[in-house]
Design a protein around this motif. Structure first.
Motif, mmCIF file in Angstrom:
data_model
loop_
_atom_site.group_PDB
_atom_site.id
_atom_site.type_symbol
_atom_site.label_atom_id
_atom_site.label_comp_id
_atom_site.label_asym_id
_atom_site.label_seq_id
_atom_site.Cartn_x
_atom_site.Cartn_y
_atom_site.Cartn_z
ATOM 1 N N SER A 24 0.906 -1.161 0.009
ATOM 2 C CA SER A 24 0.068 -0.041 0.237
ATOM 3 C C SER A 24 0.793 1.402 -0.038
ATOM 4 O O SER A 24 0.388 2.331 -0.842
ATOM 5 C CB SER A 24 -0.818 -0.113 1.180
ATOM 6 N N TYR A 56 -16.740 15.681 1.766
ATOM 7 C CA TYR A 56 -16.441 14.535 0.893
ATOM 8 C C TYR A 56 -17.464 14.448 -0.127
ATOM 9 O O TYR A 56 -18.632 14.805 0.149
ATOM 10 C CB TYR A 56 -16.820 13.231 1.803
ATOM 11 N N THR A 96 -3.826 8.071 -1.781
ATOM 12 C CA THR A 96 -4.420 6.798 -1.664
ATOM 13 C C THR A 96 -4.604 6.696 -0.137
ATOM 14 O O THR A 96 -4.215 7.442 0.604
ATOM 15 C CB THR A 96 -3.689 5.570 -1.952
ATOM 16 N N PHE A 97 -5.834 5.970 0.166
ATOM 17 C CA PHE A 97 -6.487 5.584 1.478
ATOM 18 C C PHE A 97 -6.223 4.131 1.754
ATOM 19 O O PHE A 97 -7.106 3.526 1.278
ATOM 20 C CB PHE A 97 -7.865 6.081 1.624
ATOM 21 N N GLY A 99 -6.569 2.361 4.139
ATOM 22 C CA GLY A 99 -7.699 1.779 4.826
ATOM 23 C C GLY A 99 -8.910 1.127 4.134
ATOM 24 O O GLY A 99 -9.403 0.295 4.710
ATOM 25 N N GLN A 100 -9.075 1.778 2.842
ATOM 26 C CA GLN A 100 -10.125 1.159 2.197
ATOM 27 C C GLN A 100 -9.759 0.807 0.699
ATOM 28 O O GLN A 100 -10.386 0.535 -0.226
ATOM 29 C CB GLN A 100 -11.295 2.153 1.745
ATOM 30 N N SER A 101 -8.326 0.645 0.576
ATOM 31 C CA SER A 101 -7.846 0.301 -0.790
ATOM 32 C C SER A 101 -8.308 1.114 -1.999
ATOM 33 O O SER A 101 -8.857 0.754 -3.056
ATOM 34 C CB SER A 101 -8.057 -1.030 -1.045
ATOM 35 N N LYS A 102 -8.397 2.456 -1.560
ATOM 36 C CA LYS A 102 -9.094 3.371 -2.764
ATOM 37 C C LYS A 102 -8.027 4.429 -2.874
ATOM 38 O O LYS A 102 -7.139 4.873 -2.226
ATOM 39 C CB LYS A 102 -10.204 3.693 -2.520
ATOM 40 N N TYR A 103 -7.958 5.340 -4.101
ATOM 41 C CA TYR A 103 -7.244 6.536 -4.289
ATOM 42 C C TYR A 103 -8.272 7.513 -4.034
ATOM 43 O O TYR A 103 -9.636 7.286 -4.775
ATOM 44 C CB TYR A 103 -6.374 6.380 -5.629
ATOM 45 N N GLN A 104 -7.964 8.968 -3.978
ATOM 46 C CA GLN A 104 -8.846 9.937 -3.833
ATOM 47 C C GLN A 104 -7.947 11.103 -3.946
ATOM 48 O O GLN A 104 -6.864 11.128 -4.116
ATOM 49 C CB GLN A 104 -9.315 9.994 -2.613
#
Length: 518
Positions: A24, A56, A96-97, A99-104
């Motif tokens: 990660s 958000y 990336t985050f 904790g939730q396996s996503k990019y933002q």
């Protein structure tokens, strides 16, 4: 081969092994390195603002969606806040985050995607507020003709407040209260709304005078500069104001939502001051003109009424013609008055003498005796009635006394019974109270004995009796082989004594070292 030995691991390739956190972190470094600062154009969707104050939202187009977030500090510096359905250009950095396996996208600034989008959002907000009735003409209040106190909501350092004060001094000087606010930027909307509510919250007759009129003023600027006066919080505060409010935001061609909610819109701040008060010199001239007209009307009215009175006076008959007949009738009646009075007195005297003959002392004495007999009979009846009333009261008192004695006896009996019952309950309670300390002390003593036995059982002396030993090297407890090898003298303590050995000579059949028992 030992049957319980683990089988050998299967051979692996030469690919490196990553932990989840390592992988990660590597992805995070790659994304942040490739997209340090980006500008993304898209439509805002799914806006959420939790209690933390962060924002958000999603940025999307017809095929993809990117999660976006603005921290509370970044949100406070934005000129325009993203709203759902708004097309914007967001500036920020990719991350990336894990904790939730996503990019933002961490958004630092948001700008509308052209003036058309901003105007579309403004029109949408105007339609929504108009549907609530905030812009109805029926709810607008009339402005006072001559307000005693005027509250001005504007920046204290701009040219707007100087123009307003100068025009008020020229037209009609009034007492002015200035509520300083920011007229541009993120703090503009909450400060303007708070100022309007603050003026309305001032109590009449307090130490600070309550304004009779409020002016919200700002100079001209672009649509983005005036955006704070399009915020919903400002429009609702203006619509809820109990004090009449004039909106003077921007130039004559500038229109904001507060203009619709205000009771009157002024094209410029100077025009707002002209709407607020009349021209004093014009009022004085009008008063002088009205006074002159009133004086001319009074003089003319008096002249006309005098002429009318003279005209009517010429139509009246002479005084002698009006009073002559009345004077003649008075003389006639005066001549007949003396004879008439004498005849009336004679008739009155005759009737008096006829009735006086009927009044004799015997009749008066008889009337007095008759009244005395009536009085005695009434006194006799009163005495009999009083005795009967007293007898009835005495009988009633005796009846109440007869009813009171049994009741009193019952109350006393109940009190004695309850006293005996309480005494009976108190005897066992007293016995229990006397026995309670002894029982408590016995229980505590048993618990203390049990704890002492536990202490003795857990002590290291009892552990030695079960076959264990304490090894000390050079006076300190030894817990490992290396410490034992470094010690010059080892001392082993058993349950029944201690043994001292030289270092390295503790084994049977050693190099002649002896242990001493003591």
């Amino acid at each position: 081969m030992d049957l319980f030995e683990d089988p050998a691991p299967a051979p692996q390739g030469n690919q490196p092994e990553y932990t989840v956190s390592e992988l990660s972190g590597a992805v995070k470094r790659v994304i942040e390195g490739e997209f340090g600062l980006v500008r993304v154009r898209g439509e805002v969707g799914r806006v959420s603002r939790p209690a933390s104050g962060h924002l958000y939202f999603d940025l999307k187009d017809d095929r993809s969606v990117i999660a976006a977030i603005s921290w509370k500090g970044q949100l406070s510096r934005m000129q325009v806040r993203p709203e759902e359905g708004m097309e914007v250009v967001a500036t920020g950095r990719m991350t990336t985050f894990p904790g939730q396996s996503k990019y933002q996208l961490i958004v630092e600034d948001v700008a509308p995607a052209g003036a058309g989008a901003l105007m579309a959002m403004l029109e949408k907000r105007r339609a929504a507020l108009a549907a609530e009735g905030l812009f109805d003409a029926a709810r607008k209040k009339p402005l006072p003709f001559l307000p005693g106190v005027i509250g001005v909501v504007t920046s204290p350092s701009g040219a707007v407040i100087r123009d307003i004060l100068h025009r008020l001094r020229d037209r009609f000087p009034r007492h002015v209260l200035i509520w300083p606010v920011a007229v541009q930027g993120q703090a503009c909307a909450p400060e303007v709304a708070a100022a309007i509510r603050g003026f309305n919250a001032i109590e009449a007759g307090g130490p600070v005078p309550r304004p009779d009129l409020i002016i919200v003023a700002r100079g001209g600027g672009s649509l983005e500069d005036l955006w704070g006066f399009n915020e919903e919080i400002v429009v609702r505060a203006a619509a809820a104001s109990r004090i009449p409010l004039i909106s003077a935001v921007g130039h004559e061609t500038d229109t904001t939502l507060i203009d619709y909610a205000a009771d009157r819109r002024a094209p410029t701040p100077t025009a707002a001051a002209e709407m607020a008060v009349p021209v004093r010199l014009e009022l004085l001239a009008a008063v002088d003109g009205l006074g002159a007209r009133a004086m001319r009307a009074a003089v003319s009215g008096v002249g006309l009424r005098g002429q009318r009175l003279r005209d009517l006076g010429r139509a009246l008959p002479r005084l002698e013609a009006l009073t002559g007949g009345a004077a003649q009738r008075l003389d006639l009646w005066a001549g007949r008055l003396g004879a008439g009075l004498g005849m009336a007195a004679a008739r009155k005297r005759q009737r008096f003498e006829a009735r006086a003959g009927l009044v004799r002392p015997e009749l008066l004495l008889g009337l007095v005796m008759h009244r005395r007999r009536d009085l005695a009979e009434a006194a006799q009846r009163l005495g009999v009635a009083g005795e009967r009333w007293a007898e009835r009261r005495a009988a009633r008192l005796e009846a109440l006394g007869a009813r009171l004695l049994p009741s009193l006896a019952r109350v006393i009996g109940d009190a004695l019974r309850k006293t005996r019952e309480g005494r009976d309950r108190l005897v066992p309670l007293a016995a229990r109270l006397e026995a309670a300390p002894a029982a408590r002390f016995a229980a505590l003593e048993q618990r203390l004995d049990a704890l002492d036995r536990t202490r003795v059982t857990l002590g290291y002396a009892e552990t030695l009796r079960r076959g264990f030993a304490v090894v000390r090297g050079d006076g300190a407890v030894v817990t490992g082989k290396a410490a034992a090898e470094r010690a010059a003298v080892l001392e082993i303590e058993f349950a029944d004594g201690r043994v001292r050995l030289a270092a390295g000579k503790g084994k049977a059949g050693g190099d002649g070292g002896q242990g001493s028992l003591f």
